[in-house]
Every structure is written in structure tokens, then in C-alpha cells.
Design an enzyme around this catalytic site. Structure first.
Site, PDB file in Angstrom:
ATOM      1  N   CYS A  71       0.914  -1.144   0.020  1.00  0.00           N
ATOM      2  CA  CYS A  71      -0.204   0.130   0.099  1.00  0.00           C
ATOM      3  C   CYS A  71       0.895   1.126  -0.063  1.00  0.00           C
ATOM      4  CB  CYS A  71      -0.803   0.096   1.262  1.00  0.00           C
ATOM      5  SG  CYS A  71      -2.036   1.394   1.107  1.00  0.00           S
ATOM      6  N   HIS A 163      -3.070  -4.737 -10.082  1.00  0.00           N
ATOM      7  CA  HIS A 163      -3.941  -3.577 -10.806  1.00  0.00           C
ATOM      8  C   HIS A 163      -4.145  -3.846 -12.262  1.00  0.00           C
ATOM      9  CE1 HIS A 163      -2.934  -0.815  -7.312  1.00  0.00           C
ATOM     10  NE2 HIS A 163      -1.937  -1.704  -7.236  1.00  0.00           N
ATOM     11  N   GLU A 212     -10.658   0.617  -5.391  1.00  0.00           N
ATOM     12  CA  GLU A 212      -9.685  -0.199  -4.868  1.00  0.00           C
ATOM     13  C   GLU A 212     -10.440  -1.552  -4.448  1.00  0.00           C
ATOM     14  OE1 GLU A 212      -6.912   0.841  -1.726  1.00  0.00           O
ATOM     15  OE2 GLU A 212      -6.870   2.976  -2.551  1.00  0.00           O
ATOM     16  N   CYS A 221      -4.726   6.335  -4.456  1.00  0.00           N
ATOM     17  CA  CYS A 221      -4.066   5.016  -4.367  1.00  0.00           C
ATOM     18  C   CYS A 221      -2.704   5.034  -4.854  1.00  0.00           C
ATOM     19  CB  CYS A 221      -5.013   3.874  -5.357  1.00  0.00           C
ATOM     20  SG  CYS A 221      -4.271   2.400  -5.426  1.00  0.00           S
TER      21      CYS A 221
HETATM   22  N1  LIG Z   1      -6.804  -1.902  -1.551  1.00  0.00           N
HETATM   23  C1  LIG Z   1      -5.427  -2.186  -2.002  1.00  0.00           C
HETATM   24  C2  LIG Z   1      -4.496  -2.133  -0.915  1.00  0.00           C
HETATM   25  C3  LIG Z   1      -4.353  -0.488  -0.731  1.00  0.00           C
HETATM   26  C4  LIG Z   1      -3.484   0.093  -2.003  1.00  0.00           C
HETATM   27  C5  LIG Z   1      -3.811   1.708  -1.819  1.00  0.00           C
HETATM   28  N2  LIG Z   1      -4.511   2.317  -0.854  1.00  0.00           N
HETATM   29  C6  LIG Z   1      -2.226   2.408  -2.117  1.00  0.00           C
HETATM   30  O1  LIG Z   1      -1.997   3.524  -1.526  1.00  0.00           O
HETATM   31  O2  LIG Z   1      -1.620   1.727  -2.575  1.00  0.00           O
HETATM   32  C7  LIG Z   1      -5.311  -3.919  -2.348  1.00  0.00           C
HETATM   33  O3  LIG Z   1      -6.165  -4.640  -1.966  1.00  0.00           O
HETATM   34  O4  LIG Z   1      -4.358  -4.149  -3.112  1.00  0.00           O
END
Ligand SMILES: N[C@H](CCC[C@H](N)C(=O)O)C(=O)O
Length: 276
Positions: A71, A163, A212, A221
Site C-alpha cells: 500500500c 492493478h 480499490e 491509491c
Molecule cells: N486496496 C489495495 C491495498 C491498498 C492500496 C492503496 N491504498 C495504495 O495506496 O497503494 C489492495 O487490496 O491491493
């Protein structure tokens, strides 16, 4: 339990320090505490843990209780937390994550507090089956998928977490709630996926909005911004350095030709501390 409420460009987290390892009930706790009406309210619950390989280890649980491998916004928050709270007296630190291993970070300070954080987010993973997707290509660029009669073309990038980047005419007003959940849970993505909707305005600037995995629409993100830059270079749309403009603000992303690593620079903020 003491916690600190933090955010990176409005992508907000409940940060907990002091545990020796991830509590067994972390998933249930994340669902309860991240609830914006019956809990503290956040996109995720973040634990700062000891590490044998780095200065600290970070583990992040999404608001739906699922653990993410990485994250970007949270790792900047952890870096600010440990510096501002005097847990480290250096501005060059390392934080270990499940998805990207030991990550070096540099802090810049203002009035003795961390202001901006530059993070080595590691090398992008582009092999389709490793992102993971069910598409056996390397890389997966502009792969078509039809949802309820509308065709999308996605480019798949993992920054440790998965992603899918999709280019649209109007990212700022894109209907995330309509299309995000259906793409997030599509069978093409064995571990579900974070979905970025992007509009490239120049070779140095991209508008992006994100749905997300495990958290829904967030204001920013970090890993998604990295994936968007990598995808935009692969699609010949931007240079290797660009500003990714999200609802919560801008992140500056670079994909280095020298070491193939992606570098993310952005802010982190402490809002309040509390006791549970
Ligand atoms: N929901 C994302 C994790 C948080 C990523 C995001 N908040 C960032 O700043 O990279 C996942 O399950 O891969």
C-alpha cells in the site's frame, strides 16, 4: 489500544504500533474499526511491526477485512509515524512489506516533522499470470473485457498488489460505483484487482480515479498511481516521470530505466491520536 489516524492524499488509515505480530483478529478488527458510521472510519487498518530485514514491517488490512500485499499511501504514513514519534532519528529508512520486500524511503522534513516521502516501490510485475490475471501474456496491454455490453481495455501491472489500468475520456467524472465492483471481482482476476480509470492529458500528467480492491472508491491509491505510470509508459502515452492527479491530490511517479524500480513521492498526514 492506542491508534493514530493518518492519510496520504485522503486515502486514510488507522495506524497501530506496538504489536509484535499481526493480531489473530486483525481482519475482524479492520471491518469494525474502518466502518465510517459505527467505527473510527478508514480505508484500512495498518500495523507497524518489528522486522529482521528492515527498520520496520508494515501490514495492511483493507476495510473489507482482506489483507493487501502492499500500500503506497500507507507506507508513507508509516514512515511519517516512525519519524515524527522519534522511533527513528534518520530520514533514510527501510520498511518491509509482503508484496515488495524491503523498501528504502527518504523523508524530507519541515519544522522537524516528516513532510514528503519518496518511496522505492520496487520493480513492476508485468507477466499476466503473475499479476495475477488469467491472461498468459507478458506484458498484458490493452486486453479487452466486456461488462454489461460495454467494452474495456486494460493493462495489468502488479506493484506487489494487482492493478488493471483502463483509459477513459473522462476519468474525473467516471462512474466508479457502476463499473468498479464488476471489474474488481471479474473472473479474469484470481485475487480480485484494483481498477484505475485514467485520462492522459500530456506526457507528464494523468488524471486517475480508482476503485480499490477490498476498499472501494478511495481518494488516492499510491500503488495505483505507480501502476498507472507504468501502464502509460507501456502504452506509449507518457514519459517515465509524470504527475498522477487523484481526487485527493497529486503523486509524482518515476519508473527508472537504470534499476527498473518505480519511485513514488507524496505527502503523509497525522490527523489525530486516539484510544480504543
Ligand atoms: N486496496 C489495495 C491495498 C491498498 C492500496 C492503496 N491504498 C495504495 O495506496 O497503494 C489492495 O487490496 O491491493
Amino acid at each position: 489500544m492506542q491508534f493514530t489516524k493518518m492519510n496520504g492524499l485522503g486515502n486514510d488509515f488507522i495506524v497501530v504500533n506496538g504489536e509484535k505480530e499481526l493480531p489473530a483478529n486483525a481482519s475482524e478488527l479492520a471491518v469494525k474499526l474502518c466502518n465510517r458510521f459505527f467505527g473510527i472510519g478508514a480505508d484500512g487498518l495498518v500495523y507497524i511491526l518489528p522486522s529482521e530485514k528492515a527498520d520496520f514491517k508494515m501490514r495492511i488490512i483493507n476495510s473489507d477485512g482482506s489483507e493487501a500485499e502492499q500500500c503506497g499511501n500507507a507506507i508513507r504514513c508509516v514512515a511519517k509515524y516512525v519519524y515524527d514519534n522519534g522511533l527513528i532519528d534518520r530520514t533514510d529508512i527501510t520498511i518491509e512489506t509482503i508484496g515488495a520486500g524491503v523498501q528504502p524511503l527518504q523523508l524530507t522534513t519541515e519544522n522537524g516533522k516528516a513532510a514528503l516521502v519518496r518511496v522505492d516501490m520496487g520493480a513492476p510485475i508485468l507477466k499476466g499470470l503473475d499479476v495475477p490475471t488469467t491472461v498468459d501474456a507478458n506484458p498484458v496491454i490493452g486486453h479487452k473485457v466486456e461488462i454489461d455490453g460495454r467494452e474495456f481495455a486494460f493493462t495489468a501491472v502488479s506493484m506487489g498488489n494487482p492493478h488493471a489500468v483502463i483509459y477513459v475520456d473522462d476519468a474525473v467524472n467516471f462512474d466508479l460505483a457502476k463499473w468498479g465492483p464488476k471489474l474488481e471481482t471479474h473472473p479474469l482476476f484470481p485475487r480480485k484487482i484494483n481498477v484505475e480509470f485514467a485520462r492522459v492529458n500530456s506526457r507528464e500528467q494523468v488524471d486517475m480515479r480508482v476503485w480499490e480492491r477490498g476498499a472501494g472508491p478511495t481518494l488516492a491509491c499510491g500503488t495505483g498511481a505507480c501502476a498507472t505510470l507504468v501502464s502509460s509508459v507501456l502504452n506509449g502515452l507518457t514519459d517515465r516521470k509524470a504527475t498522477i492527479s487523484l481526487a485527493g491530490g497529486d503523486l509524482f511517479i518515476e519508473w527508472s530505466e537504470e534499476d527498473n524500480h518505480v519511485y513514488m513521492t507524496g505527502p503523509a498526514e497525522i490527523v489525530f491520536q486516539g484510544l480504543l
